[in-house]
Design a protein around this motif. Structure first.
Motif, PDB file in Angstrom:
ATOM      1  N   ILE A  57     -32.246  51.918 -40.587  1.00 37.01           N
ATOM      2  CA  ILE A  57     -31.384  52.517 -41.687  1.00 37.01           C
ATOM      3  C   ILE A  57     -32.414  52.432 -42.860  1.00 37.01           C
ATOM      4  O   ILE A  57     -33.310  51.657 -43.054  1.00 37.01           O
ATOM      5  CB  ILE A  57     -30.258  51.855 -41.798  1.00 37.01           C
ATOM      6  N   THR A  58     -31.897  53.444 -43.588  1.00 38.18           N
ATOM      7  CA  THR A  58     -32.293  53.590 -45.187  1.00 38.18           C
ATOM      8  C   THR A  58     -31.045  53.307 -45.945  1.00 38.18           C
ATOM      9  O   THR A  58     -29.812  53.579 -45.528  1.00 38.18           O
ATOM     10  CB  THR A  58     -32.872  54.801 -45.453  1.00 38.18           C
ATOM     11  N   THR A  59     -31.140  52.846 -47.210  1.00 43.34           N
ATOM     12  CA  THR A  59     -30.017  52.662 -48.127  1.00 43.34           C
ATOM     13  C   THR A  59     -30.120  53.360 -49.560  1.00 43.34           C
ATOM     14  O   THR A  59     -31.232  53.663 -49.976  1.00 43.34           O
ATOM     15  CB  THR A  59     -29.733  51.066 -48.339  1.00 43.34           C
ATOM     16  N   ASP A  60     -28.876  53.500 -50.213  1.00 43.18           N
ATOM     17  CA  ASP A  60     -28.813  53.935 -51.476  1.00 43.18           C
ATOM     18  C   ASP A  60     -27.959  53.395 -52.290  1.00 43.18           C
ATOM     19  O   ASP A  60     -26.887  53.022 -51.642  1.00 43.18           O
ATOM     20  CB  ASP A  60     -28.963  55.391 -51.644  1.00 43.18           C
ATOM     21  N   LEU A  61     -27.970  53.089 -53.637  1.00 43.30           N
ATOM     22  CA  LEU A  61     -26.967  52.457 -54.450  1.00 43.30           C
ATOM     23  C   LEU A  61     -26.609  53.650 -55.338  1.00 43.30           C
ATOM     24  O   LEU A  61     -27.434  54.381 -56.101  1.00 43.30           O
ATOM     25  CB  LEU A  61     -27.306  51.223 -55.306  1.00 43.30           C
ATOM     26  N   VAL A  62     -25.033  53.928 -55.351  1.00 43.21           N
ATOM     27  CA  VAL A  62     -24.756  55.190 -55.980  1.00 43.21           C
ATOM     28  C   VAL A  62     -23.892  54.518 -57.225  1.00 43.21           C
ATOM     29  O   VAL A  62     -22.976  53.930 -57.006  1.00 43.21           O
ATOM     30  CB  VAL A  62     -24.048  56.131 -55.143  1.00 43.21           C
ATOM     31  N   PRO A  63     -24.169  54.949 -58.358  1.00 41.78           N
ATOM     32  CA  PRO A  63     -23.474  54.481 -59.622  1.00 41.78           C
ATOM     33  C   PRO A  63     -22.161  54.952 -59.629  1.00 41.78           C
ATOM     34  O   PRO A  63     -21.776  55.984 -59.065  1.00 41.78           O
ATOM     35  CB  PRO A  63     -24.119  54.808 -60.773  1.00 41.78           C
ATOM     36  N   LYS A  81     -44.873  68.927 -48.990  1.00 40.24           N
ATOM     37  CA  LYS A  81     -45.746  68.041 -47.794  1.00 40.24           C
ATOM     38  C   LYS A  81     -45.208  66.680 -47.701  1.00 40.24           C
ATOM     39  O   LYS A  81     -44.990  65.833 -46.794  1.00 40.24           O
ATOM     40  CB  LYS A  81     -47.097  68.311 -48.038  1.00 40.24           C
ATOM     41  N   GLN A  82     -44.680  66.028 -48.980  1.00 37.90           N
ATOM     42  CA  GLN A  82     -44.217  64.703 -49.122  1.00 37.90           C
ATOM     43  C   GLN A  82     -42.869  64.670 -48.244  1.00 37.90           C
ATOM     44  O   GLN A  82     -42.515  63.580 -47.672  1.00 37.90           O
ATOM     45  CB  GLN A  82     -43.882  64.287 -50.631  1.00 37.90           C
ATOM     46  N   TYR A  83     -41.987  65.838 -48.431  1.00 36.34           N
ATOM     47  CA  TYR A  83     -40.738  65.576 -47.676  1.00 36.34           C
ATOM     48  C   TYR A  83     -40.930  65.614 -46.045  1.00 36.34           C
ATOM     49  O   TYR A  83     -40.520  64.590 -45.104  1.00 36.34           O
ATOM     50  CB  TYR A  83     -39.914  67.036 -47.895  1.00 36.34           C
ATOM     51  N   LEU A  84     -42.026  66.383 -45.646  1.00 39.39           N
ATOM     52  CA  LEU A  84     -42.489  66.223 -44.256  1.00 39.39           C
ATOM     53  C   LEU A  84     -43.059  65.059 -43.695  1.00 39.39           C
ATOM     54  O   LEU A  84     -42.881  64.624 -42.711  1.00 39.39           O
ATOM     55  CB  LEU A  84     -43.525  67.521 -43.886  1.00 39.39           C
ATOM     56  N   GLN A  85     -43.655  64.260 -44.730  1.00 35.53           N
ATOM     57  CA  GLN A  85     -44.341  62.863 -44.262  1.00 35.53           C
ATOM     58  C   GLN A  85     -43.258  61.921 -44.322  1.00 35.53           C
ATOM     59  O   GLN A  85     -43.532  60.882 -43.706  1.00 35.53           O
ATOM     60  CB  GLN A  85     -45.301  62.708 -45.258  1.00 35.53           C
ATOM     61  N   GLU A  86     -42.329  62.164 -45.234  1.00 36.52           N
ATOM     62  CA  GLU A  86     -41.307  61.115 -45.468  1.00 36.52           C
ATOM     63  C   GLU A  86     -39.855  61.171 -44.606  1.00 36.52           C
ATOM     64  O   GLU A  86     -39.145  60.340 -44.735  1.00 36.52           O
ATOM     65  CB  GLU A  86     -40.927  60.830 -46.883  1.00 36.52           C
ATOM     66  N   ASN A  87     -39.745  62.298 -44.180  1.00 30.37           N
ATOM     67  CA  ASN A  87     -38.542  62.479 -43.269  1.00 30.37           C
ATOM     68  C   ASN A  87     -38.624  63.150 -41.788  1.00 30.37           C
ATOM     69  O   ASN A  87     -39.296  63.972 -41.724  1.00 30.37           O
ATOM     70  CB  ASN A  87     -37.621  63.630 -44.170  1.00 30.37           C
ATOM     71  N   ASN A  88     -37.723  62.651 -41.113  1.00 29.39           N
ATOM     72  CA  ASN A  88     -37.630  63.052 -39.707  1.00 29.39           C
ATOM     73  C   ASN A  88     -38.821  62.869 -38.872  1.00 29.39           C
ATOM     74  O   ASN A  88     -38.861  63.616 -37.865  1.00 29.39           O
ATOM     75  CB  ASN A  88     -36.981  64.127 -39.658  1.00 29.39           C
ATOM     76  N   GLY A  89     -39.955  62.253 -39.371  1.00 29.04           N
ATOM     77  CA  GLY A  89     -41.143  62.362 -38.424  1.00 29.04           C
ATOM     78  C   GLY A  89     -41.834  63.698 -38.360  1.00 29.04           C
ATOM     79  O   GLY A  89     -42.516  63.990 -37.167  1.00 29.04           O
TER      80      GLY A  89
END
Length: 426
Positions: free
Chosen positions: A80-86, A176-184
């Motif tokens: 999983i990945t996580t995030d904290l939302v104020p 390009k960063q999106y492609l590298q960091e998301n969904n393989g």
């Protein structure tokens, strides 16, 4: 995702809220269920019963315990990945909620006592032994959209299309960063060479048909109610749509709308009524389903949409997943290509996972027509949509008349009741 979106969103196929007080073993159930289905988001720190914001800040030890659940209570572990939302909690204090993002997995996951679950609507349903075996087979097909396309390079990707998508989903880094960091979408192999996935080419490729020549959609219009060949061939239209999946979806729906006939007449209540051969939602949903769920590893044929005088037939490479049968298809969902499904959902072509077939059936019922029918011919799934006939239009009109008559009687009773009490309705 903002705090407003979290608190206003109902629990459904890809979303759930849980209290910070949830037992770790209990939290493993929805995590496993999401991973086994289409993926999803769990908002922790919001009561799943009242939707009151509890927050997670005062519960550091508990929060850390819940963060270990995907590792300690899921087998195999869920990445999983996580995030904290104020947020402002129910007591008026500054606080945060924890978002857990669970990806759709190509593996079968179970909890600590070896129970497998799958997300179905807003519930995490425990699978029987037979369903568990079926799901294992279905998940084997999920590897394909993640595999590298032989010979594909970064230059084959339309970065402008990626940028349009990242803007839509609120991603602020480069394309390009999106492609590298998301969904393989873009990975690097052991030799340091960049590899482009099947899903990436189908969604963002400059010309996907370079690698998938039959990764296209073809519309064929026949004269009559049968498909004839040779000297008796009765094809009167034959159009092919290529490009990315989004290109094909848009172009195919637009073209089908030009082929659907509408009939407008004056109804019994003095209002004009327009009936269509095929409901608009049904047309869109069938096109989206065909492009989203076809087996792209089957390269010998394209999606074919055949229009006859009395029906539409959608032919898509690939069988129904073993989890899904004609008897349960209205309420059971499994994505063969979850990354493609998430992409189309962002463009609003997929409303909510798992609701499309049921809504199509309801719309056909409202028009007085029979349900969708399913037929498997070798490796091609054929789904037939019956044409809304004049008789079915009359049935639908009668239903509408009965509803209108019932509403009229209710209004009359309310007026009588109000008059009896000396009141006036406005």
């Amino acid at each position: 995702m903002t705090i407003q979106e979290v608190t206003s969103r109902k629990d459904e196929q890809t979303f759930d809220c849980k209290s910070i007080q949830i037992d770790p073993k209990t939290l493993a159930i929805p995590i496993v269920a999401f991973a086994n289905a289409d993926g999803g988001v769990i908002g922790i720190g919001v009561s799943d019963k009242t939707r009151k914001i509890e927050g997670v800040d005062p519960h550091t030890e508990k929060r850390n315990e819940l963060l270990r659940v995907p590792l300690d209570f899921c087998n195999p572990s869920v990445p999983i990945t996580t995030d904290l939302v104020p947020c402002t909690d129910k007591d008026g204090n500054d606080n945060h909620i924890l978002l857990m993002y669970i990806p759709a997995s190509s593996e079968l996951h179970a909890n600590q006592v070896d129970e497998a679950y799958m997300r179905v609507g807003d519930k995490s349903r425990k699978l029987t032994f037979e369903e568990r075996i079926q799901l294992m087979y279905d998940k084997g097909e999920r590897y394909y959209e993640d595999t590298a396309v032989y010979g594909a390079m970064v230059d084959d990707i339309d970065m402008a299309a990626v940028e349009r998508y990242t803007e839509l989903v609120g991603y602020t880094k480069s394309a390009k960063q999106y492609l590298q960091e998301n969904n393989g979408f873009l990975t690097t192999n052991a030799k340091g060479e960049e590899q482009v996935s099947v899903a990436c080419i189908l969604l963002f490729g400059k010309y996907p048909q370079k690698f998938f020549p039959r990764g296209r959609t073809r519309f064929i219009r026949y004269k009559g109610t049968e498909e004839r060949v040779g000297a008796e061939m009765n094809v009167i239209k034959d159009v092919t749509f290529e490009g990315t999946i989004l290109d094909q979806v848009k172009a195919t729906i637009a073209y089908l709308e030009t082929q659907v006939e509408e009939h407008t007449f004056l109804g019994q209540h003095g209002q004009f009524v327009t009936n269509r051969d095929y409901p608009k939602f049904v047309i869109q949903e069938m096109v989206v389903n065909a492009c989203c769920h076809r087996a792209y590893n089957i390269k010998g044929t394209e999606i074919q949409i055949k229009m006859f005088d009395n029906r539409l037939v959608f032919e898509s490479p690939g069988r129904l997943p073993r989890m899904v049968k004609p008897s349960n298809i209205r309420h059971t969902h499994f994505s063969r290509n979850p990354k493609i499904g998430q992409f189309l959902k962002a463009y609003d072509y997929v409303k909510e996972f798992g609701e499309g077939v049921d809504r199509m059936c309801r719309e056909l019922e409202a028009n007085g027509t029979s349900h969708l029918s399913f037929h498997l011919d070798d490796f091609i799934l054929k789904i037939t949509v019956p044409k809304v006939t004049e008789n079915s239009n009359k049935v639908a009109e009668k239903v509408a008349e009965k509803v209108a008559e019932a509403n009229k009687k209710v209004t009359e009773r309310l007026i009588e009741k109000a008059n009896a009490h000396g009141e006036r309705l406005t």
